[in-house]
Write a protein that holds these residues in place. Structure first.
Motif, PDB file in Angstrom:
ATOM      1  N   VAL A 130       0.838  -1.209   0.000  1.00 21.66           N
ATOM      2  CA  VAL A 130       0.000   0.000   0.000  1.00 21.66           C
ATOM      3  C   VAL A 130       0.868   1.253   0.000  1.00 21.66           C
ATOM      4  O   VAL A 130       0.591   2.221  -0.726  1.00 21.66           O
ATOM      5  N   LEU A 131       1.926   1.245   0.780  1.00 26.70           N
ATOM      6  CA  LEU A 131       2.818   2.400   0.822  1.00 26.70           C
ATOM      7  C   LEU A 131       3.508   2.623  -0.522  1.00 26.70           C
ATOM      8  O   LEU A 131       3.673   3.766  -0.965  1.00 26.70           O
ATOM      9  N   ALA A 138       6.737   7.785   1.820  1.00 21.24           N
ATOM     10  CA  ALA A 138       5.965   6.541   1.711  1.00 21.24           C
ATOM     11  C   ALA A 138       6.822   5.423   1.134  1.00 21.24           C
ATOM     12  O   ALA A 138       6.745   4.271   1.576  1.00 21.24           O
ATOM     13  N   GLY A 152       5.952  11.271  -1.436  1.00 21.82           N
ATOM     14  CA  GLY A 152       6.102   9.972  -2.094  1.00 21.82           C
ATOM     15  C   GLY A 152       7.330   9.232  -1.634  1.00 21.82           C
ATOM     16  O   GLY A 152       7.296   8.006  -1.429  1.00 21.82           O
ATOM     17  N   ILE A 203       1.757   7.397  -6.638  1.00 21.61           N
ATOM     18  CA  ILE A 203       0.785   8.445  -6.943  1.00 21.61           C
ATOM     19  C   ILE A 203       1.385   9.823  -6.646  1.00 21.61           C
ATOM     20  O   ILE A 203       1.294  10.758  -7.453  1.00 21.61           O
ATOM     21  N   PHE A 204       2.017   9.960  -5.488  1.00 26.64           N
ATOM     22  CA  PHE A 204       2.618  11.249  -5.128  1.00 26.64           C
ATOM     23  C   PHE A 204       3.765  11.612  -6.073  1.00 26.64           C
ATOM     24  O   PHE A 204       3.880  12.761  -6.517  1.00 26.64           O
ATOM     25  N   SER A 242       5.377  17.103  -2.938  1.00 27.07           N
ATOM     26  CA  SER A 242       4.695  15.890  -3.370  1.00 27.07           C
ATOM     27  C   SER A 242       5.677  14.736  -3.529  1.00 27.07           C
ATOM     28  O   SER A 242       5.404  13.600  -3.110  1.00 27.07           O
ATOM     29  N   SER A 256       3.955   5.312 -11.053  1.00 31.40           N
ATOM     30  CA  SER A 256       4.201   6.751 -11.137  1.00 31.40           C
ATOM     31  C   SER A 256       4.284   7.197 -12.594  1.00 31.40           C
ATOM     32  O   SER A 256       3.912   8.325 -12.925  1.00 31.40           O
ATOM     33  N   SER A 306       0.967   4.210  -2.886  1.00 29.10           N
ATOM     34  CA  SER A 306       0.754   5.617  -2.532  1.00 29.10           C
ATOM     35  C   SER A 306       1.943   6.462  -2.977  1.00 29.10           C
ATOM     36  O   SER A 306       1.778   7.590  -3.467  1.00 29.10           O
ATOM     37  N   SER A 307       3.126   5.918  -2.801  1.00 24.10           N
ATOM     38  CA  SER A 307       4.329   6.631  -3.223  1.00 24.10           C
ATOM     39  C   SER A 307       4.307   6.929  -4.717  1.00 24.10           C
ATOM     40  O   SER A 307       4.671   8.030  -5.148  1.00 24.10           O
TER      41      SER A 307
END
Length: 361
Positions: A15-16, A72, A69, A22-23, A65, A92, A19-20
């Motif tokens: 999950v991390l 994360a 990322g 996306i950022f 941002s 990404s 999320s990374s």
């Protein structure tokens, strides 16, 4: 119990890592927008060694941002193997491509959409076949692995190659060759990931109440990470300022991921604990991601959609089945055109004779 804990950590790391991505994908767009605004103002560009982007709030938003990322991503390395976390950076690329189509007017055609799908499928395959357990759990184990002769030779080669690119190749070819600055970011990134992995382990031990701050390796890793990340940011900014984002992002991903996987194989030797089918699945997923990224960006300027597909197929059918007929028809058309032209010339000649024009002769 330990197996359940390992799966729990694996899910947290997954999950991390997502999320990374996306950022970080969004950070490329914000930074590029900031650099474009500076270029319109006439400020000295980052590709020429300027640092005016430090006064641009959009660039700082992109940096924040990317920082989120990286945090994360940093945490993901503490819970999941590098073989899983690093290749998921392909997400990404997808985020960057989608956002570029909205904010940078970089269109996403049919090839790009297929490339996005392939990248997602490749990432899924890599997640399924990634090692589920941690290969290093303490700083002492990390220290032992960092002192391995194989990794020492690898790290020395990385430093030498980076210095040659920065001091010799960069000033001469950095403005024209996209691989120079991206290679600097990528090979140094392999070392930064190793530092992140070690610091993640240190943080986990710190929360467990161990005297991590007294361990010299913790401070060595922190200093090395600072130097590596600063160098990466500098040369990534130069690459983004000079070249198109949709070109920089996929090339950076491929070279960076290859460097990290190589470093991970040398440092952690996690491939030795994976079954043959998992190794095959990991490489297959990675190659699928590369193909997807290639489709995503290699044909980005080709205006091709599903609406064009039937027309393209009809043209192919004509080319395959009607070659002789087309040649015969064109021959007949030429004959008919010649005949018509002859009749017209004869009519004009007769009319000229009747009118007594000298041009008839």
């Amino acid at each position: 119990m330990s197996q359940t804990r390992g799966r729990y950590d694996f899910c947290i790391g997954l999950v991390l890592a997502m999320s990374s991505s996306i950022f970080i994908g969004g950070s490329f767009i914000l930074k590029k927008k900031g650099l474009l605004r500076l270029a319109r103002k006439g400020s000295m560009r980052a590709g020429q060694g300027g640092h005016a982007y430090l006064k641009e709030w959009l660039w700082w938003a992109g940096l924040l941002s990317m920082g989120a990322g990286e945090v994360a991503n940093f945490a993901a390395y503490a819970f999941a193997p590098a073989t899983l976390v690093t290749p998921l950076g392909a997400l990404s690329v997808l985020v960057s491509a989608i956002l570029s189509s909205f904010f940078l007017n970089e269109k996403l055609n049919l090839h790009g959409k297929i490339g996005c799908l392939l990248s997602i499928l490749g990432s899924t395959v890599m997640v399924i076949h990634a090692p589920q357990e941690e290969e290093v759990e303490t700083l002492d184990e990390m220290s032992h692995k960092l002192g391995d002769p194989g990794f020492v030779v690898f790290a020395t080669l990385v430093v030498i190659v980076s210095l040659i690119l920065i001091c010799v190749v960069g000033p001469r070819h950095g403005q024209t060759n996209i691989l120079v600055y991206i290679t600097i970011c990528s090979v140094i990134g392999a070392l930064s990931v190793s530092c992140v992995k070690g610091l993640g382990i240190a943080i986990k031990e710190l929360f467990a109440g161990k005297p991590v701050l007294k361990h010299p390796l913790s401070w060595i890793l922190l200093l090395s990470l600072t130097v590596c990340v600063s160098t990466q940011i500098n040369y990534l900014n130069r690459a983004l300022d000079i070249f198109n984002t949709s070109i920089v992002t996929p090339i950076y991903y491929v070279i960076f991921t290859t460097s990290v996987l190589t470093c991970s194989a040398i440092l952690f030797k996690e491939w030795q604990h994976m079954a043959a089918d998992d190794i095959t699945g990991t490489f297959s997923g990675f190659l699928t991601i590369i193909v997807g990224i290639f489709l995503l960006h290699a044909f980005k300027d080709v205006n091709f959609t599903l609406a064009n597909l039937p027309l393209s197929l009809r043209k192919d059918d004509r080319a395959a089945n009607g070659t002789l007929l087309s040649t015969y028809d064109s021959f007949n058309d030429d004959e008919e055109s010649s005949a018509c032209l002859g009749e017209m010339q004869s009519t004009e000649s007769l009319s000229a004779r009747r009118n007594g024009s000298l041009s008839a002769f």
